[in-house]
Design an enzyme around this catalytic site. Structure first.
Site, PDB file in Angstrom:
ATOM      1  N   HIS A   1       0.826  -1.204   0.000  1.00  0.00           N
ATOM      2  CA  HIS A   1       0.000   0.000   0.000  1.00  0.00           C
ATOM      3  C   HIS A   1       0.862   1.255   0.000  1.00  0.00           C
ATOM      4  CE1 HIS A   1       0.987   0.655   4.231  1.00  0.00           C
ATOM      5  NE2 HIS A   1       0.581  -0.581   4.517  1.00  0.00           N
TER       6      HIS A   1
ATOM      7  N   CYS B   1       2.600  -3.997   6.638  1.00  0.00           N
ATOM      8  CA  CYS B   1       2.863  -4.707   5.394  1.00  0.00           C
ATOM      9  C   CYS B   1       4.042  -4.131   4.625  1.00  0.00           C
ATOM     10  CB  CYS B   1       1.579  -4.709   4.572  1.00  0.00           C
ATOM     11  SG  CYS B   1       0.126  -5.183   5.536  1.00  0.00           S
TER      12      CYS B   1
END
Length: 305
Positions: free
Chosen positions: A213, A221
């Protein structure tokens, strides 16, 4: 002559204090080693990674698993597999549409300069060390490396994700369907890696919504700058719109070269990485997507074409 007044014990205390200060900044180095970069990594000023040229990413990276910061991973339950997506629907939003419109002209020019086309099938490789994401694009019957993007940060250390809340970013082979795109992400734009896959479920690993992202400074992440995520998202969207049903993502701890593997032979995840290396070597030899299956807890690989 003041220095002579320090005792050995006082000297050791000073060293200890300095060591603690360094550890608070960089972590506790357990076994620092030099790792090779991915053999596919091209060198040259012409390859721009948004705000940095690729050559700036290439010097050997000092490997020390404990030096990599942990970040919080937001997990929810989700069903994902290694299978390709079949739905023709591609999620969209005003934000995503604006990004795609803005980035399409420049990407199209860059691709055409390399003899590539926007909308061609793509494949993504991620390397925790040296924190890079590669986008490969199909040309004729093989995939060629189009661009390398630096990763702002990722969650956890070297090694796979095992359970919900362990702060680990996944390692392994994943397939991203069009439905995994999130044009309304809280982190600008994102896509779901598809963890846990068939291999992860074999070992009862838990967690989900492991993403790539934007918003760089976020805590989860594999995080990119918004500019980098905009390019990656546009390339993915155009490939899906042109008929690609699933984009493979190969997530590695580092380039699984023979040299690197020798350096990491005593690492607890060495056996797991040996299995990943079979897929790494197959792709490096063929430059073709992999047909990935799981048999008795091990990845098995064949080329699709």
């Amino acid at each position: 002559m003041m220095f002579k007044q320090f005792s050995v014990k006082q000297g050791l205390l000073v060293v200890a204090i300095v060591g603690c200060l360094l550890a608070s900044v960089w972590g506790t180095p357990i076994q620092a080693q030099w790792l090779d970069n991915p053999v596919s990594q091209p060198i040259g000023q012409s390859l721009v990674v948004n705000d940095r040229v690729a050559s700036q990413l290439l010097p050997p990276i000092k490997e020390a698993p404990q030096l990599i910061n942990d970040y919080i991973v937001k997990d929810k339950q989700a069903n994902t597999t290694l299978a390709m997506a079949t739905s023709p629907n591609i999620p969209n939003s005003t934000r995503a549409s604006n990004v795609i419109s803005q980035y399409t002209p420049a990407l199209k020019r860059q691709l055409e300069a390399r003899g590539l086309q926007l909308g061609s099938p793509i494949l993504i490789r991620i390397f925790k060390v040296p924190s890079i994401l590669e986008v490969w694009i199909k040309k004729d019957n093989k995939y060629v490396l189009f661009k390398t993007y630096s990763i702002c940060r990722f969650s956890g250390k070297l090694g796979p994700k095992l359970k919900n809340g362990d702060h680990q970013a996944p390692e392994g082979f994943y397939t991203v369907p069009a439905s995994a795109l999130n044009p309304n992400s809280s982190y600008f734009l994102s896509f779901n890696l598809g963890y846990p896959n068939q291999y992860d479920r074999y070992y009862n690993r838990t967690g989900s919504l492991l993403m790539v992202h934007g918003e760089c400074a976020s805590v989860g992440c594999y995080a990119m700058t918004n500019a980098r995520m905009s390019e990656i998202y546009t390339l993915m969207y155009k490939a899906f719109a042109n008929g690609q049903t699933g984009i493979q993502v190969h997530a590695y701890p580092f380039a699984l070269t023979e040299n690197n593997m020798r350096k990491m032979k005593k690492h607890p995840w060495y056996g797991f990485w040996l299995n990943l290396k079979q897929g790494y070597d197959t792709f490096n030899t063929t430059h073709q997507p992999l047909r990935v299956s799981v048999n008795e807890g091990r990845y098995q690989f064949k080329t699709i074409n």
